[in-house]
Design a protein around this motif. Structure first.
Motif, PDB file in Angstrom:
ATOM      1  N   THR A 199      39.647  27.273  44.608  1.00  0.00           N
ATOM      2  CA  THR A 199      41.043  27.722  44.924  1.00  0.00           C
ATOM      3  C   THR A 199      41.926  28.488  43.607  1.00  0.00           C
ATOM      4  O   THR A 199      42.415  29.829  44.247  1.00  0.00           O
ATOM      5  CB  THR A 199      42.297  26.792  45.641  1.00  0.00           C
ATOM      6  OG1 THR A 199      41.326  25.933  46.480  1.00  0.00           O
ATOM      7  CG2 THR A 199      42.843  26.707  45.736  1.00  0.00           C
ATOM      8  N   ILE A 200      41.391  28.102  43.260  1.00  0.00           N
ATOM      9  CA  ILE A 200      41.661  28.699  41.738  1.00  0.00           C
ATOM     10  C   ILE A 200      41.563  30.133  41.532  1.00  0.00           C
ATOM     11  O   ILE A 200      42.113  31.020  41.323  1.00  0.00           O
ATOM     12  CB  ILE A 200      41.734  27.880  40.363  1.00  0.00           C
ATOM     13  CG1 ILE A 200      42.593  26.932  40.186  1.00  0.00           C
ATOM     14  CG2 ILE A 200      42.246  29.070  39.236  1.00  0.00           C
ATOM     15  CD1 ILE A 200      42.663  25.655  39.253  1.00  0.00           C
ATOM     16  N   SER A 201      40.473  30.280  41.490  1.00  0.00           N
ATOM     17  CA  SER A 201      39.556  31.612  41.356  1.00  0.00           C
ATOM     18  C   SER A 201      39.393  32.122  42.321  1.00  0.00           C
ATOM     19  O   SER A 201      40.608  33.692  42.429  1.00  0.00           O
ATOM     20  CB  SER A 201      38.063  31.521  41.195  1.00  0.00           C
ATOM     21  OG  SER A 201      37.461  30.103  40.538  1.00  0.00           O
ATOM     22  N   ARG A 202      39.811  32.323  43.359  1.00  0.00           N
ATOM     23  CA  ARG A 202      40.523  32.888  44.703  1.00  0.00           C
ATOM     24  C   ARG A 202      41.847  33.111  44.375  1.00  0.00           C
ATOM     25  O   ARG A 202      42.408  34.675  45.267  1.00  0.00           O
ATOM     26  CB  ARG A 202      40.104  32.659  46.285  1.00  0.00           C
ATOM     27  CG  ARG A 202      38.728  31.725  46.970  1.00  0.00           C
ATOM     28  CD  ARG A 202      38.678  30.860  48.071  1.00  0.00           C
ATOM     29  NE  ARG A 202      37.223  30.892  48.009  1.00  0.00           N
ATOM     30  CZ  ARG A 202      36.425  29.521  48.322  1.00  0.00           C
ATOM     31  NH1 ARG A 202      37.454  28.543  48.638  1.00  0.00           N
ATOM     32  NH2 ARG A 202      35.424  29.809  48.525  1.00  0.00           N
ATOM     33  N   PHE A 203      42.953  32.798  44.843  1.00  0.00           N
ATOM     34  CA  PHE A 203      44.250  33.126  43.626  1.00  0.00           C
ATOM     35  C   PHE A 203      44.326  34.212  42.981  1.00  0.00           C
ATOM     36  O   PHE A 203      44.534  35.088  42.805  1.00  0.00           O
ATOM     37  CB  PHE A 203      44.771  32.036  43.261  1.00  0.00           C
ATOM     38  CG  PHE A 203      46.225  32.193  43.241  1.00  0.00           C
ATOM     39  CD1 PHE A 203      47.431  32.062  44.588  1.00  0.00           C
ATOM     40  CD2 PHE A 203      46.318  32.295  41.598  1.00  0.00           C
ATOM     41  CE1 PHE A 203      48.432  32.478  43.897  1.00  0.00           C
ATOM     42  CE2 PHE A 203      48.012  31.824  41.605  1.00  0.00           C
ATOM     43  CZ  PHE A 203      48.690  32.111  42.582  1.00  0.00           C
ATOM     44  N   ALA A 204      43.514  34.238  41.904  1.00  0.00           N
ATOM     45  CA  ALA A 204      43.423  34.445  40.456  1.00  0.00           C
ATOM     46  C   ALA A 204      42.727  36.219  41.297  1.00  0.00           C
ATOM     47  O   ALA A 204      43.441  37.440  41.412  1.00  0.00           O
ATOM     48  CB  ALA A 204      42.718  34.778  39.426  1.00  0.00           C
ATOM     49  N   GLU A 205      41.861  36.202  42.433  1.00  0.00           N
ATOM     50  CA  GLU A 205      40.950  37.387  42.639  1.00  0.00           C
ATOM     51  C   GLU A 205      42.233  37.929  43.323  1.00  0.00           C
ATOM     52  O   GLU A 205      42.033  39.314  43.592  1.00  0.00           O
ATOM     53  CB  GLU A 205      40.358  36.649  43.758  1.00  0.00           C
ATOM     54  CG  GLU A 205      39.537  38.016  44.522  1.00  0.00           C
ATOM     55  CD  GLU A 205      38.025  37.864  45.008  1.00  0.00           C
ATOM     56  OE1 GLU A 205      37.155  38.633  45.112  1.00  0.00           O
ATOM     57  OE2 GLU A 205      38.114  36.498  45.489  1.00  0.00           O
ATOM     58  N   LEU A 206      42.831  37.704  44.652  1.00  0.00           N
ATOM     59  CA  LEU A 206      44.058  38.137  45.096  1.00  0.00           C
ATOM     60  C   LEU A 206      45.301  38.185  44.256  1.00  0.00           C
ATOM     61  O   LEU A 206      45.840  40.149  44.226  1.00  0.00           O
ATOM     62  CB  LEU A 206      44.436  37.393  46.332  1.00  0.00           C
ATOM     63  CG  LEU A 206      43.702  36.703  47.362  1.00  0.00           C
ATOM     64  CD1 LEU A 206      44.314  35.972  48.124  1.00  0.00           C
ATOM     65  CD2 LEU A 206      42.675  37.692  48.080  1.00  0.00           C
ATOM     66  N   VAL A 207      45.869  37.867  43.366  1.00  0.00           N
ATOM     67  CA  VAL A 207      46.777  38.271  42.474  1.00  0.00           C
ATOM     68  C   VAL A 207      46.188  39.338  41.586  1.00  0.00           C
ATOM     69  O   VAL A 207      47.569  40.253  41.132  1.00  0.00           O
ATOM     70  CB  VAL A 207      47.599  37.036  42.287  1.00  0.00           C
ATOM     71  CG1 VAL A 207      49.029  37.321  40.952  1.00  0.00           C
ATOM     72  CG2 VAL A 207      48.341  36.087  43.530  1.00  0.00           C
ATOM     73  N   VAL A 208      45.686  39.260  40.518  1.00  0.00           N
ATOM     74  CA  VAL A 208      45.604  39.408  39.332  1.00  0.00           C
ATOM     75  C   VAL A 208      45.583  40.755  39.569  1.00  0.00           C
ATOM     76  O   VAL A 208      46.629  42.110  38.397  1.00  0.00           O
ATOM     77  CB  VAL A 208      44.632  38.955  38.735  1.00  0.00           C
ATOM     78  CG1 VAL A 208      44.689  40.068  37.586  1.00  0.00           C
ATOM     79  CG2 VAL A 208      44.772  37.691  37.778  1.00  0.00           C
ATOM     80  N   PRO A 209      44.765  41.885  40.110  1.00  0.00           N
ATOM     81  CA  PRO A 209      44.714  43.668  40.289  1.00  0.00           C
ATOM     82  C   PRO A 209      45.511  43.939  40.465  1.00  0.00           C
ATOM     83  O   PRO A 209      46.026  44.568  40.461  1.00  0.00           O
ATOM     84  CB  PRO A 209      43.147  43.358  41.139  1.00  0.00           C
ATOM     85  CG  PRO A 209      42.249  42.420  41.514  1.00  0.00           C
ATOM     86  CD  PRO A 209      43.701  40.965  41.306  1.00  0.00           C
ATOM     87  N   PHE A 210      46.665  43.818  42.030  1.00  0.00           N
ATOM     88  CA  PHE A 210      47.734  43.896  42.936  1.00  0.00           C
ATOM     89  C   PHE A 210      48.894  43.830  41.032  1.00  0.00           C
ATOM     90  O   PHE A 210      49.398  44.399  40.834  1.00  0.00           O
ATOM     91  CB  PHE A 210      47.886  42.861  43.631  1.00  0.00           C
ATOM     92  CG  PHE A 210      49.748  42.792  43.816  1.00  0.00           C
ATOM     93  CD1 PHE A 210      50.039  43.790  44.256  1.00  0.00           C
ATOM     94  CD2 PHE A 210      50.204  42.095  43.505  1.00  0.00           C
ATOM     95  CE1 PHE A 210      51.237  44.405  45.343  1.00  0.00           C
ATOM     96  CE2 PHE A 210      51.870  42.510  43.475  1.00  0.00           C
ATOM     97  CZ  PHE A 210      52.170  43.414  44.882  1.00  0.00           C
ATOM     98  N   MET A 211      48.805  42.703  40.482  1.00  0.00           N
ATOM     99  CA  MET A 211      50.120  42.341  39.598  1.00  0.00           C
ATOM    100  C   MET A 211      50.173  42.989  38.539  1.00  0.00           C
ATOM    101  O   MET A 211      51.227  44.015  38.015  1.00  0.00           O
ATOM    102  CB  MET A 211      50.457  40.664  39.180  1.00  0.00           C
ATOM    103  CG  MET A 211      49.107  40.890  37.862  1.00  0.00           C
ATOM    104  SD  MET A 211      49.383  39.042  37.866  1.00  0.00           S
ATOM    105  CE  MET A 211      48.001  39.275  35.963  1.00  0.00           C
ATOM    106  N   ALA A 212      48.707  43.839  38.281  1.00  0.00           N
ATOM    107  CA  ALA A 212      48.192  44.815  36.815  1.00  0.00           C
ATOM    108  C   ALA A 212      48.412  45.809  37.497  1.00  0.00           C
ATOM    109  O   ALA A 212      49.488  46.536  36.302  1.00  0.00           O
ATOM    110  CB  ALA A 212      46.321  44.155  36.633  1.00  0.00           C
ATOM    111  N   LEU A 213      47.460  46.417  38.418  1.00  0.00           N
ATOM    112  CA  LEU A 213      48.190  47.343  38.758  1.00  0.00           C
ATOM    113  C   LEU A 213      50.076  48.523  38.711  1.00  0.00           C
ATOM    114  O   LEU A 213      50.365  49.131  38.771  1.00  0.00           O
ATOM    115  CB  LEU A 213      47.267  47.982  39.968  1.00  0.00           C
ATOM    116  CG  LEU A 213      47.539  49.507  40.367  1.00  0.00           C
ATOM    117  CD1 LEU A 213      46.470  50.140  39.800  1.00  0.00           C
ATOM    118  CD2 LEU A 213      47.203  49.241  41.396  1.00  0.00           C
ATOM    119  N   ALA A 214      50.326  47.144  39.385  1.00  0.00           N
ATOM    120  CA  ALA A 214      51.979  47.105  39.657  1.00  0.00           C
ATOM    121  C   ALA A 214      52.987  48.229  38.403  1.00  0.00           C
ATOM    122  O   ALA A 214      52.829  48.608  38.487  1.00  0.00           O
ATOM    123  CB  ALA A 214      53.162  46.408  40.510  1.00  0.00           C
TER     124      ALA A 214
END
Length: 471
Positions: A199-214
């Motif tokens: 669950t932690i890995s999937r959560f990170a996969e969804l959120v991290v690219p979005f937040m870094a790009l913004a």
């Protein structure tokens, strides 16, 4: 207590860790033939294919996002501001330098973590420095010491640091009391960490690219509208790093040392190279290509993105603004918010608050995953102990939400320092394994083959590896 913690932090960072971390980075940079520069394009090639090969497990990309979630947090926003406040613009130069040489250290620890990974009772891969200390060195006591330091640092202290920055940012931006925000963080953290490693890995996969790009897009916009100032800001960083702006030999020496200490401290806190933390995420992956060294390439890229990209974006936002001035009392997340407000208006404070929420919250859940892996190393899946620890983590999130910034940061510095010392010693002792694994990977690559790990090529190494993983 505060004075004692300050003294310990000063001893560790002023007389031990700066030299030890630079030595480790230079050692692996030279022994691996400047791998972070020589094979920089290849790192991206490995990353492109990092989502493949995991099936029902955790992919290299998910492990990368988990480690980046832990790296990209308050260190990138509040930490850079603290470094500028205490060390001046020159601190940014030393952050860059420690990241560049630290990429090689990150390669070494992540490769070892992959090689010595094990499976837990649920079939997930687990590993990290504690595991390669026990299996590779035959020194469980060393792994226990490292695990205790990591659990204190990442499971408890660092999560308090992340919560501190979130609540401070929301109080400035929206006037939300720290108590209310702290309660919300506790409930949000509990929802993720009780879901388990996947669950932690999937959560990170969804959120991290979005937040870094913004965040990077906004930083690029600010750089674009202030393009004429960029050369002078860069020169200010370089001059300040070597004391060229200070008058008198004493002033120069003190200024350079402060810039170096703050840059390296905050750089390590942000990119974690040599600390042994990201290696815990690296061990969870089913790598592609299926060789321990491939995860070393992926994690090297994590150090680059964290410091050379995201930390530099924060530094540019602050140094290009009117909010940064010598003698100003602004520091931490408040300085980053004030800097962005000067560029884009009042909504900048709200943007930073939301960004730090994403950055720091993902760090909380990723930090917890590191601590859980090391708790399992100590207790071998003791369910009651794991439940008690989760409650302690949530308690530290609440404590950090209401604490003062200074003591929280200093506690983080001390706990991180002891972790790094133990890990770097182990890396030196296992450097021969790192060199062999790297040569094995690169020789297959040169032969036009897809690298695959075969322990039988190195019988002495094969004897120390967990059964049923690579055999």
């Amino acid at each position: 207590m505060t004075a004692l913690i300050d003294q310990i932090s000063g001893l560790l960072w002023g007389h031990v860790l700066i030299y030890l971390l630079i030595a480790a980075g230079m050692f692996f940079t030279i022994r691996l033939s400047f791998i972070q520069f020589r094979q920089f394009p290849y790192m991206w090639k490995v990353m492109v294919n990092s989502r493949a090969g995991a099936e029902d497990g955790i992919s290299s990309f998910q492990a990368f996002c988990t480690s980046l979630a832990a790296r990209v947090g308050t260190g990138n926003m509040a930490g850079v501001a603290v470094a500028l406040y205490l060390g001046g613009p020159g601190a940014i130069f030393w952050m860059w330098l420690i990241a560049l040489i630290g990429m090689a250290t990150s390669f070494a620890e992540s490769t070892l973590a992959q090689a010595y990974k094990t499976r837990d009772d649920e079939g997930n891969f687990r590993g990290g420095p504690a595991y390669y200390m026990e299996l590779g060195l035959g020194k469980r006591w060393m792994g226990v010491a490292f695990s205790l330091c990591l659990i204190l640092a990442f499971g408890l202290v660092f999560n308090a640091v992340q919560a501190n920055s979130i609540t401070a940012a929301f109080e400035v931006a929206f006037g939300i009391p720290k108590l209310y925000m702290g309660v919300a963080l506790v409930f949000g953290s509990a929802f993720i960490i009780f879901g388990g490693l996947k669950t932690i890995s999937r959560f990170a996969e969804l959120v991290v690219p979005f937040m870094a790009l913004a965040y990077l897009l906004l930083a690029l916009y600010i750089c674009a509208i202030n393009a004429e100032l960029l050369p002078s800001v860069f020169m200010k960083i370089v001059h300040s790093a070597f004391g060229m702006e200070q008058a008198g030999a004493g002033a120069i020496g003190y200024a350079v040392m402060q810039a170096m200490i703050q840059g390296i401290k905050r750089g390590l806190f942000s990119n974690e190279a040599g600390m042994g933390s990201a290696a815990n995420a690296a061990a969870t992956a089913t790598p592609n290509p299926n060789h321990p060294a491939s995860q070393g390439y992926v994690q090297m890229l994590g150090v680059f993105v964290d410091t050379l990209v995201i930390c530099s974006a924060t530094a540019a936002i602050i140094l290009l603004s009117e909010a940064y001035a010598p003698g100003s009392e602004l520091t931490g997340i408040a300085l980053t918010q004030a800097a962005l407000v000067s560029h884009v208006g009042e909504w900048g404070a709200s943007f930073i608050a939301i960004a730090i929420l994403f950055f720091a919250f993902t760090s909380i859940v990723a930090n917890y995953s590191y601590a859980e892996t090391n708790l399992l190393f100590l207790e071998h899946n003791h369910e009651k102990g794991l439940m008690l620890f989760r409650l302690c983590v949530l308690g530290m999130v609440m404590w950090g939400s209401l604490s003062e910034l200074g003591i929280v940061w200093t506690l983080a510095d001390v706990s991180m320092g002891f972790m790094a010392i133990i890990n770097v010693i182990a890396l030196f002792m296992l450097s021969g394994v790192v060199i062999w694994l790297t040569k094995d990977y690169q020789s297959q690559l040169k032969a036009g083959q897809t690298p695959t790990f075969d322990p039988s090529k190195h019988p002495h190494l094969a004897k120390t590896l967990p059964k049923g993983i690579w055999h």
